[in-house]
Design an enzyme around this catalytic site. Structure first.
Site, PDB file in Angstrom:
ATOM      1  CB  SER A 177      10.039   8.944  37.875  1.00 33.83           C
ATOM      2  OG  SER A 177      10.568  10.217  37.606  1.00 33.83           O
ATOM      3  CG  ASP A 277       6.217  14.555  41.957  1.00 36.35           C
ATOM      4  OD1 ASP A 277       7.248  15.170  41.645  1.00 36.35           O
ATOM      5  OD2 ASP A 277       5.836  13.519  41.379  1.00 36.35           O
TER       6      ASP A 277
END
Length: 339
Positions: A177, A277
């Site tokens: 991330s 996601d």
């Protein structure tokens, strides 16, 4: 980094991302979603991995630290180990290298791959807005590389595990991330213009569910409400003074003034995305952009169906049995050792 507990009824909230972070009028910050901090161990009972917390720099305003991991090796082993410098995720504003979320993951990875890991604790927004986190991670990487020749690059806090066991011809960086965003920005902005001590090179990089964004939607991203979407709010909190806002080249690697992807400073890249996601399309977009850029290295894309953002971290940390998380760890291990 531990959260500050406050009485929300007694103080005014001046900035927040609901359920994630609150900034109060007295400057204190709450981070409700941080996983608990866990201590290192000199011999983990499940994996045999040893870990300890180390200070990289304790000079204000850059108190940089890390947790370093060493696999179970025999006293007679002389073969050096790959080094994997890891940058945790959390939108640049929460989580820690010392939390259960990352400790559980890295214990498993170190045991599986038989690599050394240096998991960097960098300064977080909003107390320390970007580029503080970028700067800390670069300083940590330079500190690791300085151990390639500790006589030429002496430090006051030399780490014996790196000197005795680290193979600086097999140095990798990785993150998830926001940490994957940091990985890209080291490869794009730092390495090359600023060589590492000993002219150490980065052999490969892992970008797991990378946090990139921009004002122009990609794939299935929404075409309206960009200003208030979660990824834009996170960027505004993390880097409120960023020139260009959500099209700053640190968050948008294809922004007009971003460095060319053709010059990414490593020879191998592993990009990982998850189907559910919200950043899935950006990860695929980044992979395709690097392929088309003229970059001369090898890039690989791994897509996981039916999983969400950082599932490979969350499920094991929540003590959930996860074949997909186990598979993911094995894939990263294979990338780090088969070179």
């Amino acid at each position: 980094m531990a959260s500050t507990t406050t009485n929300a009824n007694a103080k005014e909230i001046v900035t927040e991302i609901p359920e994630w972070v609150r900034v109060f009028s007295d400057g204190t910050v709450e981070r409700p979603r941080d996983f608990p901090i866990v201590p290192p161990t000199l011999h983990d009972s499940n994996t045999g991995v040893s870990s300890k917390d180390i200070a990289i720099s304790d000079n204000p305003p850059k108190p940089i630290s890390a947790r370093i991991y060493l696999p179970n090796i025999s006293d007679s082993q002389t073969e050096k180990l790959p080094i994997y410098v890891y940058f945790h995720g959390g939108g640049f504003f929460f989580e820690s290298a010392f939390s259960k979320l990352y400790d559980v993951h890295l214990l498993k990875l170190v045991s599986s791959a038989k690599v050394m890991v240096v998991s960097v604790e960098y300064r977080l927004a909003p107390e320390h807005p970007l580029p503080a986190g970028y700067d800390d991670c670069w300083e940590a990487l330079k500190w690791v590389a300085s151990h390639s020749d500790s006589t030429k690059y002496p430090t006051h806090n030399t780490e014996p595990w790196l000197i005795h066991h680290g193979d600086f011809n097999r140095l990798f960086i990785g993150g998830d991330s926001a940490g994957a965003n940091i990985v890209h920005n080291i490869l794009a902005f730092r390495l090359g213009p600023q060589p590492l001590p000993g002219d150490v090179k980065i052999l490969g990089a892992v970008l797991a569910h990378p946090y990139f964004y921009g004002s122009q939607p990609v794939g299935s991203e929404p075409v309206t409400g960009i200003e208030q979407n979660f990824y834009n709010l996170v960027w505004k909190l993390a880097y409120p003074s960023a020139p260009g806002g959500i099209d700053n080249p640190f968050i948008n690697p294809l922004a007009p003034d971003a460095p060319t992807l053709a010059q990414l400073a490593c020879s191998r890249i592993f990009v990982c995305v998850a189907e559910k996601d919200g950043l899935y399309d950006r990860g695929v977009w980044y992979y395709e952009a690097v392929k088309k850029s003229g970059w001369q290295g090898q890039i690989q894309l791994f897509r996981q169906e039916d999983e969400d953002h950082v599932y490979h971290l969350l499920q094991p940390a929540l003590d959930q049995d996860s074949p997909n998380a186990h598979k993911f760890i094995n894939l990263i291990a294979s990338f780090l050792v088969n070179n």
